[in-house]
Write a protein that holds these residues in place. Sequence first.
Motif, mmCIF file in Angstrom:
data_model
loop_
_atom_site.group_PDB
_atom_site.id
_atom_site.type_symbol
_atom_site.label_atom_id
_atom_site.label_comp_id
_atom_site.label_asym_id
_atom_site.label_seq_id
_atom_site.Cartn_x
_atom_site.Cartn_y
_atom_site.Cartn_z
ATOM 1 N N THR A 6 13.772 72.422 -46.165
ATOM 2 C CA THR A 6 12.917 72.523 -44.392
ATOM 3 C C THR A 6 13.300 71.601 -43.639
ATOM 4 O OG1 THR A 6 11.381 70.773 -46.104
ATOM 5 C CG2 THR A 6 11.056 72.984 -46.367
ATOM 6 N N GLY A 7 12.273 71.745 -42.323
ATOM 7 C CA GLY A 7 12.563 71.050 -40.988
ATOM 8 C C GLY A 7 13.907 71.602 -40.011
ATOM 9 N N GLY A 19 8.827 68.213 -44.221
ATOM 10 C CA GLY A 19 9.967 68.179 -43.555
ATOM 11 C C GLY A 19 11.067 68.461 -43.004
ATOM 12 N N CYS A 39 8.322 74.086 -41.870
ATOM 13 C CA CYS A 39 7.678 72.936 -42.606
ATOM 14 C C CYS A 39 6.537 73.394 -43.602
ATOM 15 C CB CYS A 39 7.140 71.787 -41.204
ATOM 16 S SG CYS A 39 8.830 71.023 -40.739
#
Length: 227
Positions: free
Chosen positions: A100-101, A169, A106
């Motif tokens: 993620t991110g 995140g 996210c």
Amino acid sequence: MREILGRRRRLRLRRGRRPDHLGAALQCATEWDWPVLPGVGLPAAGGRGDRDRGCACPDPACAVPGAHPFDPGLLAATADARMVRWWWTNRPDAPILLATGGRAPCAVSLPAVAGARAMAELDRLGLDLGPVVATPTRWSLLVAPYTLEQLGELLYAKDRVPGSLRFHGEGGYLVLPPSDTGSGLARWERRPPAGPAAPWLPDVELVVDTLVEASISTPDDGSRLHY
């Protein structure tokens, strides 16, 4: 009667079909440009540990059995089709992990019962949601990429943020369907729309208030949703 029996037979065939982890991982990587990698997975049949609680990693007290990176590590996540194909050709049942991110989505995850209530409230408010991943114990709403600074500003104004609410995140990861982990099968509660275009994602500020309130008002007693 023949039509009913035919439908039942087709349903049994679908239920018995082996999940296509490679196809799902390739869709994430090549169509949506999401970096993925294989998770550690569960112990092999007859191996160490209980499938409901065990993990293929060396930690006997693993908190997220099967659903975390191990070898390769998270930094290996990629959208390269050749690497993805090699990984899942060698480990066809490996869980799919989204890094993620950055350019990838996210996510915000919360206990399953609180997640179901939050989604009902978001639907009542008429807010558009992106894909939602569900396991029997937790639901995860995919959102547009955010920075730690953006998230910090949103949460600073809250009187309370429950520990059961988790934010995936930059530097995090999320298990994606059709992965099998120690907490059960991951599935799409809200499936991405058909087609090669990357799924639309809401901004985190549109959903965080409702997710916080649902987490506060719903006791986290380890409850599970069955499906």
